[in-house]
Structures are given as C-alpha cells and as structure tokens.
Design a protein around this motif. Structure first.
Motif, PDB file in Angstrom:
ATOM      1  N   ILE A  12       0.830  -1.204   0.000  1.00 18.59           N
ATOM      2  CA  ILE A  12       0.000   0.000   0.000  1.00 18.59           C
ATOM      3  C   ILE A  12       0.869   1.259   0.000  1.00 18.59           C
ATOM      4  CG2 ILE A  12      -1.634   1.350   1.367  1.00 18.59           C
ATOM      5  CD1 ILE A  12      -2.891  -1.271   2.273  1.00 18.59           C
ATOM      6  N   ILE A  13       1.879   1.306   0.885  1.00 22.17           N
ATOM      7  CA  ILE A  13       2.724   2.487   0.983  1.00 22.17           C
ATOM      8  C   ILE A  13       3.547   2.685  -0.290  1.00 22.17           C
ATOM      9  CG2 ILE A  13       4.681   3.506   2.205  1.00 22.17           C
ATOM     10  CD1 ILE A  13       2.083   3.704   3.720  1.00 22.17           C
ATOM     11  N   ALA A  14       4.182   1.609  -0.776  1.00 24.83           N
ATOM     12  CA  ALA A  14       5.055   1.721  -1.945  1.00 24.83           C
ATOM     13  C   ALA A  14       4.277   2.059  -3.207  1.00 24.83           C
ATOM     14  CB  ALA A  14       5.835   0.419  -2.136  1.00 24.83           C
ATOM     15  N   SER A  15       3.152   1.398  -3.424  1.00 23.53           N
ATOM     16  CA  SER A  15       2.381   1.643  -4.640  1.00 23.53           C
ATOM     17  C   SER A  15       1.763   3.043  -4.640  1.00 23.53           C
ATOM     18  CB  SER A  15       1.286   0.582  -4.789  1.00 23.53           C
ATOM     19  OG  SER A  15       0.661   0.690  -6.052  1.00 23.53           O
ATOM     20  N   SER A  16       1.285   3.498  -3.487  1.00 20.11           N
ATOM     21  CA  SER A  16       0.750   4.864  -3.393  1.00 20.11           C
ATOM     22  C   SER A  16       1.849   5.883  -3.678  1.00 20.11           C
ATOM     23  CB  SER A  16       0.150   5.113  -2.007  1.00 20.11           C
ATOM     24  OG  SER A  16      -0.916   4.227  -1.749  1.00 20.11           O
ATOM     25  N   TYR A  17       3.046   5.612  -3.175  1.00 16.28           N
ATOM     26  CA  TYR A  17       4.192   6.505  -3.411  1.00 16.28           C
ATOM     27  C   TYR A  17       4.512   6.599  -4.896  1.00 16.28           C
ATOM     28  CZ  TYR A  17       9.148   7.742  -3.747  1.00 16.28           C
ATOM     29  OH  TYR A  17      10.348   8.298  -4.121  1.00 16.28           O
ATOM     30  N   TRP A  18       4.623   5.453  -5.566  1.00 11.78           N
ATOM     31  CA  TRP A  18       5.016   5.460  -6.979  1.00 11.78           C
ATOM     32  C   TRP A  18       3.933   6.030  -7.881  1.00 11.78           C
ATOM     33  CZ3 TRP A  18       9.646   5.466  -8.696  1.00 11.78           C
ATOM     34  CH2 TRP A  18      10.665   4.840  -7.992  1.00 11.78           C
ATOM     35  N   SER A  19       2.686   6.048  -7.410  1.00 10.17           N
ATOM     36  CA  SER A  19       1.616   6.636  -8.229  1.00 10.17           C
ATOM     37  C   SER A  19       1.705   8.154  -8.265  1.00 10.17           C
ATOM     38  CB  SER A  19       0.248   6.218  -7.684  1.00 10.17           C
ATOM     39  OG  SER A  19      -0.011   6.830  -6.430  1.00 10.17           O
ATOM     40  N   ILE A  20       2.398   8.759  -7.291  1.00 12.42           N
ATOM     41  CA  ILE A  20       2.490  10.218  -7.187  1.00 12.42           C
ATOM     42  C   ILE A  20       3.890  10.727  -7.475  1.00 12.42           C
ATOM     43  CG2 ILE A  20       2.247  12.183  -5.612  1.00 12.42           C
ATOM     44  CD1 ILE A  20      -0.382  10.953  -6.447  1.00 12.42           C
ATOM     45  N   CYS A  21       4.915   9.987  -7.052  1.00 13.78           N
ATOM     46  CA  CYS A  21       6.292  10.481  -7.070  1.00 13.78           C
ATOM     47  C   CYS A  21       6.772  10.940  -8.444  1.00 13.78           C
ATOM     48  CB  CYS A  21       7.237   9.409  -6.523  1.00 13.78           C
ATOM     49  SG  CYS A  21       8.925   9.994  -6.301  1.00 13.78           S
ATOM     50  N   PRO A  22       6.515  10.211  -9.541  1.00 11.53           N
ATOM     51  CA  PRO A  22       7.046  10.668 -10.831  1.00 11.53           C
ATOM     52  C   PRO A  22       6.482  12.005 -11.300  1.00 11.53           C
ATOM     53  CG  PRO A  22       6.410   8.354 -10.915  1.00 11.53           C
ATOM     54  CD  PRO A  22       5.863   8.908  -9.638  1.00 11.53           C
ATOM     55  N   GLU A  23       5.333  12.420 -10.777  1.00 12.84           N
ATOM     56  CA  GLU A  23       4.684  13.620 -11.278  1.00 12.84           C
ATOM     57  C   GLU A  23       5.364  14.899 -10.809  1.00 12.84           C
ATOM     58  OE1 GLU A  23       0.592  13.520 -10.235  1.00 12.84           O
ATOM     59  OE2 GLU A  23       0.204  11.581 -11.189  1.00 12.84           O
TER      60      GLU A  23
END
Length: 853
Positions: free
Chosen positions: A467-478
């Motif tokens: 949950i933490i990692a996937s939520s992070y990667w959904s936002i971080c590249p932007e």
C-alpha cells in the motif's frame, strides 16, 4: 534475468546487409572494368561513436585497406556514407557535427597486426578535420605521438545550422581543448571552414587521470589529483558557447597507479581487453531526480571476494559492498560492470552476481536486489564488456549492438513467487512498482501474490509495504522532491543480513557547488544537497499525527457533543472529494459492497488525512501551485483506498462471493472465512499505520465475522477492537435474524456492547424482552448517574406499579420520584415512552424469562 536488454541497433542487421548489397553492385561493375571499395573483411566493421542525436558512426575496410566512414540514422533507419581514407589507418576516435558537414577523425598508422605499436614513438596520431558536405578540404588539427580523442559538442537539439561548431580534443597527455570552428556556405549548399587558418581554442581541463563524457547532457566529468587528494570535477557545456565548472567533490579512493582512462569517448579498440578487464572501474551516473552517484571498483586481484563502492552524493553517504565469489574454483575472466538504469544502478560480474542498487532510496539494503551466481538467469547477460550510455542505453562494443536496458517485469514477478527470502521479496516488490509501465497489471499480479502468501514474510508486513510503496510510486514521478515528503516504505530499519554480501556505510563530504544559479538537473541536485545539510530529521509524512484529533472527534460523537459544525462539515467535504475522485477513476463496477453507507468514522479519518497531508506538502513543497498540491493529495489518498479495495476485490473474485453475503440468516463458508481472514490482516496493517479504510469495510468485516466465528470468539474480537460495531451492521443483524435462542443471545450480546446513543436506537428496532431490558438499563443508568440518596419519612406508593416484590417496588419508587422531581433528567433522545413503569415491567419479564416461568 532481472535486467532485459532490448536491441535498438545491431551492426550486423542494420548496416551489414546494405554493405553486402553494395558489394554485389560493385562486383558487377568491377566485372565490367571498374569498381573499388568492396567489403571483404566483415570483422573490420565496427561501431566508433554514438552522437547525442542517436546517430551511430561506424567504420570498415575494403579489400585494399581503405577506411570507410558511415553513419546510421536511428530516426530514419538509413545509412549514409561520410568519407573514405585511401590509406590503411587504425581509427582511434571520430565524431561528426549535428549538420553532418564536418568529420573529426584521429588516426594512427596500422601495423601488420592491425594495432598501434605503443613502443614506436614515430607512430604518430593524426587528428584531422574534414569537410564532408561536399567532400572538400582536410585540415590537420594535431600530429603528435600520443593518442587524441575527438568529440563534437551538440549544444542544440534543433536541426537548424549553427554558425559555429565546437570540438573537444582529449589528449593522452592529460589535457582537453575546445576548438571553435566557424563555417560558412558557398556556392549554394557547400559548407566550408571559415577560419581554417587559425581555429580559436580554449583549455578546458588539464592534469587529469580520468574523464567521462555524458553525451546526452553535454557534461564532462574528470578527476585530477590535487595534493594527494582525488577530486572529481564536472564541466557543463552550454548553448551560449560557454562552459562552466559546476562542482568539485572529494573521493576517498586512490588513482595514483591506475593510469590514464576515458569513459564514453567512443570505442578505443586499441585497448588490451584482458588488461581492461582487470582495470579499475569508475563511472558517474545521474538521473532526472537530481541524483549523483559515483560507482567505483578497484583493480581486481584473484580472490574469493570482490569489493565495489557507490558514493551517493545526493544522500551524503557512501556504501561499500563486498560480494563473495562462491567456491574456491570460481574464475573471474571479466571485470565488474556498472549500468545506469535511471532509478537503479546495475552492478554485475558475469557468472557470479547481479546487484540492482536503488538510487533514490539507498538507505536500507533490503530495497536493493542482490542475486548470486547460483541464479541461472545471470548468464543471460553478455559476457563481453558493456558500456553504459545516457538514457539507460547500453552498448556492446564487441558485437556492435546497442541495447535499451529495462527491468524485466516478468522475471521479477516470477522471482517474487519463487524466492524464499524476505530481503529479495522486499527488493523485487519495489523494483516491479518502479517500472511504471502498465501499473494496473503489475498491481494485480502483486495482489494475487499477496493473497497467496499473506503470512509468508516475517520481516515486514506485505500489505503495508504494498500500500505504501504503490501509493508513493503513483504520485512520485509527477512532481520532483515529493520523495522526501511521502513515505516510500513501511520499514524503518533492517537488521537482517543479505546472503552473499556485506555492507559498510560511511558519511561523505558533499560536493562543493561552484555556481549560484541553477536550472534543470542542477537545481534538483542542489535541492538534494540542501536537504542533506538541513532537513534532519526526515520530513516524511506520518499519518499518526492525526490520531489524537480523530479520537477527539469520535469521543465527541459518543457523548453527543460536537464542536463547530462548519469544522466537521469541512472534514467530511474533504472525504467526499476523495470518494468522488476514487469513483471517477474506477474502471469497472466494484464487486464488494463498499461505499454503500456513510461510515462517518472512516470519513472523518479520510477528511483529516486530506487536511493534514495538504498542509504538510504546502509547508515543504515550494514552487508548486496550491491546486496541484490539492489534486495530488486527493490522488494519493484515493490510490491508497483503491489499493485496499483491489486487494479485497481480488479475494472476493477468487472465492466467487456474492452480494448476499451481507445477509445474516446464513452460515459462513470456507470462502467467506478466507476473505474474513484477509480483511483482518488488512485491518491490522492499516491500524498500525493509522490509515483510513473504505467506508463500509467494518460493516462487511462484521458480517463475515458473525458468519464465521463462534459467539465467544466473535465477542472476543469485538471486545479487543478487531471487529467494530457499525450502526448499519447491527441494524441489519437485528432485522435479519429471528428470535431463536441462539440469535437472541447473539443480539443481546451485540446490542449490550453498543455505545449508549446507538444502543438505544437499535434496541427500539427489536421487539423483544431483551430489547426492553437493554432500554431499561440505559434509562436507569441515565437517571441514576447524578442521583444522591435523600432521607424518606415513609414509603408511599407513588407509582401505579405494585407487585409482591419489595426490592423492585422500592427501586421503582426511587425512579418515579426522580422522574416527577426533574423531568429534564429523562427527556433525552431515544427515551420516549420509557418511564419507571416500563422499567418495572421489563425487569419482571426478563426475570420470568430467565427463571423459565
């Protein structure tokens, strides 16, 4: 293999067929009395350089020893002949300008073996500048005994002609010069050198022992040895014909006896490959997030282990790894290789180990993947030396193949299923999520794995980490710098050893920036350096900061007291925005019965998280619009809730459950128990991180608990906070179940555990002595909470209720007295039609029921 090399150019496929076709044509022409330049020796076909625009320069020799220069355009997939030297030379280096009008070439006289004789000082290196549009003059730039490497600068990506070309010459005598070449057009499109008599030059660097060229970013890294210190410097070449020294950084390594070495200045086939494999490896890698890594491995001496270091300058520390080489008969024939993969650096020794180093988050070793030589997939990588280029491109000089290096998603997913090690599971999970391609498919595969291995990991919680990692990667590249503000992992420390490798971490001095105005990459690097200097402790958001406020709001709800309605309404509005955003992004209707009720508790938690996270990002994320931050927060929390839904939906689909699960008048199945167990694990994972759950989660969890658990276990789960009693679930329980003895006991046990306000409301829906008993208890509790015993002169019958049971009569008289003296004490919500008489009748009914009368 964890690394997948996708061929983007193959000399044998993209160039050789055209040359063979040309050979056939020339052979026919030769039979008629002409024709020269026939390709006879296929081994002479070599890649010489790759320019910034992707064009590839290659050379080959014909049957007479003439040297031909060709160019392959990767955009048009076409080959173009550039120039021919009708003399048998060995090419040291070559480069062509962006307009393909000038060719810079360094040549040495070829020996019979086709190699430069390093022991003959008269073997001069000629550096020539050739006009090739059309073929015209040749100017000698250098005629020296040492080798020279040539490289044109590409300051502009645009294709319009430049009035001045700039050429770098790198000398084996340890200096670098920049030539300014003015060109002009004559006779239409004829391009000639304007100032051929005297070419202005600048001294860029001198007294260096190592240099690396970054073609894509037009940067020169070099090392000079100053006062016995190893200093790394970087020069940025700009479009305005200037070059700037950007930084200096001290490296704790020794290069005194390493000799002279260049990286990415074309291919030097004059090197002794065996000597090269034993030589030290040193390279600089950067990426768009502002990272700066120096990878280093000293000269290799035969032994049972090999050491390599990575200097994470953007993090302020270095890590030195020592990898075991396996059995005593292990033989290392090639040198260690470093490859730049954007967010990762790959380190591998063919046949021995493969190490994927996480560049953005290098603090914990468990976030990097280390595979030993026992893994059969390691041998799939080429054993010949590979050169890492910009943009995750890799060149195999020996075969003439250019690859695009990618993480192999299918292999990583397979490894996720098969590996027994927690450290590899952790590393692979992050590798897969960082791929960024087809995230929905990858998440679905990971969820399937989690559902089958829910209890497999002992070092970390699978659900939390996903949950933490996937939520992070959904936002971080932007948005840049978000990686410092949002949590990347649920794991804070890692003390478990990684088999086959040891690690030493040391603090290092930060690079000294030499300029004060930054743009692009340099701005991000400077931000990272400033963060290392001043941002301690770390600024990662922690949702536990809202725990106290959420508990206060829940307490106020239980007591019937609430602060400003505007404040609460704003929090609930935040939650509504998240739910709308989540539903708008859902591609298919949900199978699970979630989001079908208000569930104010979870909405309050969602709304508080929106408010707190938004404030956190606004405080620390400078230069980003408020609206963009607000949308980022909505997307992040929506993603978090969506992942929980996806985990539950996958299990729901796997066990083929249906909406009628929400009815209580049925027994639980093995499938329902499996889903109940998964929901319990989800609840455990989110509770420790204090993360919100989708509205309706607790109702569904409670229903499945009633189906699957014996009554004593069910009550134990409720009393310990594992199962939460929601108004929706208890209302449905009261309505769905009939009044059998078992159901009566269940209903009474549940209603007795409800908060008073909700308990009174639910009790009125159940027409049963048990319900009357509960209502009576609550009524008496409310009346007597402030009761003070008063002296009485005599017992008077103040109520119409009278039975031959003096204790009950006395108690009813007290209640009647309180009711008659102060009506306000019992005129609270849910107590209509409840008085002392009702209490007495309920008590008798309950007593007779218990006695079986």
């Amino acid at each position: 293999m964890a690394l997948r090399l996708v061929a983007d150019f193959d000399l044998q496929k993209d160039v050789l067929p055209g040359l063979l076709a040309q050979r056939a044509v020339l052979a026919v022409a030769g039979a008629r009395g002409g024709g020269v330049g026939i390709l006879e020796n296929y081994d002479s076909l070599r890649v010489q350089n790759i320019e910034r625009n992707g064009n590839i320069i290659y050379t080959y020799k014909d049957d007479k020893g003439n040297v031909f220069f060709g160019l392959y355009d990767r955009q048009t997939r076409q080959n173009e002949h550039l120039y021919t030297f009708e003399t048998d030379f060995q090419v040291v280096s070559c480069s062509v300008n962006s307009e393909r009008t000038l060719l810079a070439v360094s040549l040495v006289q070829a020996t019979k073996e086709g190699r430069r004789n390093e022991h003959q000082p008269e073997s001069k290196c000629l550096t020539l500048l050739v006009e090739i549009h059309p073929i015209n003059n040749v100017k000698v730039l250098k005629a020296v005994d040492s080798c020279i490497w040539a490289q044109f600068l590409y300051p502009h990506v645009e294709s319009h002609p430049l009035s001045e070309n700039r050429l770098l010459l790198i000398s084996e005598e340890k200096y670098i010069e920049q030539f300014h070449i003015q060109v002009t057009q004559e006779d239409g499109d004829k391009v000639v050198i304007k100032n051929s008599g005297h070419l202005p030059r600048d001294r860029v660097a001198e007294d260096f022992v190592w240099a690396q060229w970054d073609m894509l970013e037009q940067r020169l890294y070099y090392i000079d040895l100053k006062n016995s210190r190893t200093i790394l410097k970087c020069i940025q070449f700009n479009a305005d014909e200037n070059f700037t020294l950007m930084f200096e950084a001290s490296l704790d390594i020794s290069l005194k006896d390493s000799g002279f070495k260049l990286v990415n200045f074309g291919c030097d086939y004059l090197q002794d490959q065996e000597k090269f494999s034993k030589h030290l490896s040193l390279c600089v890698f950067t990426n768009k997030t502002g990272s700066l890594c120096v990878c280093y491995s000293p000269k290799f001496d035969s032994g049972k282990q090999i050491t390599y270091s990575v200097f994470y300058f953007h993090k302020g520390h270095s890590k030195t790894f020592t990898a075991a080489l396996g059995s005593a008969d292990s033989h290392v024939t090639k040198g260690i290789t470093f490859l730049n993969l954007d967010c990762y650096v790959a380190v591998y020794l063919p046949g021995h180990f493969f190490h994927l180093l996480n560049i953005q988050h290098p603090d914990l070793i468990c976030h990097s993947l280390f595979l030993t030589g026992k893994n059969e997939m390691i041998d799939m990588l080429p054993h010949s030396p590979l050169q890492s280029l910009s943009g995750s491109m890799v060149l195999d000089w020996n075969s003439g193949k250019l690859y695009r290096a990618l993480l192999n998603q299918s292999y990583l997913l397979q490894l996720l299923w098969n590996t027994p090690l927690d450290c590899e599971r952790m590393a692979v999970l992050h590798c897969v999520l960082s791929c960024g391609r087809d995230s929905r498919f990858l998440e679905a595969q990971i969820i399937q794995w989690i559902s089958e291995n829910i209890s497999a990991c002992h070092s970390f919680d699978l659900i939390q980490e996903f949950i933490i990692a996937s939520s992070y990667w959904s936002i971080c590249p932007e948005t840049s710098n978000v990686d410092k503000l949002l949590p990347y992992s649920s794991v804070i420390t890692w003390n478990t050893e990684i088999p086959g490798i040891t690690l030493v971490t040391e603090e290092i001095a930060l690079p000294l920036m030499k300029v004060h105005s930054f743009k692009g990459y340099w701005e991000k690097l400077n931000y990272n350096l400033e963060y290392v200097k001043y941002a301690k402790p770390h600024l990662h958001y922690n949702n536990s900061v809202i725990r106290k406020e959420w508990n206060n709001l829940i307490s106020e709800e239980k007591t019937g007291k609430r602060r400003s309605t505007a404040y609460v309404r704003n929090i609930l509005d935040n939650a509504m925005k998240v739910i709308f955003n989540l539903e708008a992004r859902s591609l298919e209707p949900r199978l699970t019965p979630l989001f079908q009720e208000e569930d104010n508790h979870q909405r309050l938690l969602v709304g508080l998280m929106v408010s707190e996270l938004k404030d956190h990002l606004l405080r620390h994320l400078q230069g980003v619009e408020k609206k963009k931050i607000e949308q980022m927060v909505l997307d992040y929390i929506s993603k978090l809730l969506d992942l929980i839904c996806c985990i539950l939906e996958a299990s729901w689909r796997k066990h083929n459950l249906h909406p009628w699960v929400l009815h209580f008048d049925r027994r639980g199945s093995a499938a329902e128990f499996a889903v109940f167990h998964l929901m319990t694990r989800i609840l455990e994972a989110t509770n420790s991180l204090f993360l919100p759950l989708p509205p309706g989660f607790h109702t569904l969890h409670m229903v499945l608990g009633v189906h699957c658990l014996p009554l004593h276990n069910l009550l134990h789960y409720i009393d310990n906070g594992v199962l939460l009693l929601t108004e929706t679930a208890v209302t449905r329980l009261v309505k769905d179940l009939d009044n059998t003895e078992r159901n009566e006991k269940l209903k009474f046990s549940i209603i007795a555990r409800l908060p008073p306000l909700i308990g009174q409301k639910i009790s009125r829906l159940w027409d049963h002595p048990m319900s009357s008993n509960i209502i009576s208890r609550n009524h008496v509790k409310q009346l007597l909470q402030n009761y003070k015993k008063q002296p009485r002169d005599s017992m008077t019958d103040k109520s119409s209720f009278s039975v031959e049971f003096l204790p009950l009569n006395y108690f009813i008289d007290i209640l009647t007295d309180i009711e008659s003296s102060n009506q306000a004490l019992y005129a609270f919500e849910g107590h209509d039609n409840v008085d002392a008489k009702f209490v007495g009748e309920a008590a008798l009914k309950h007593t007779t029921m218990l006695l079986g009368l």
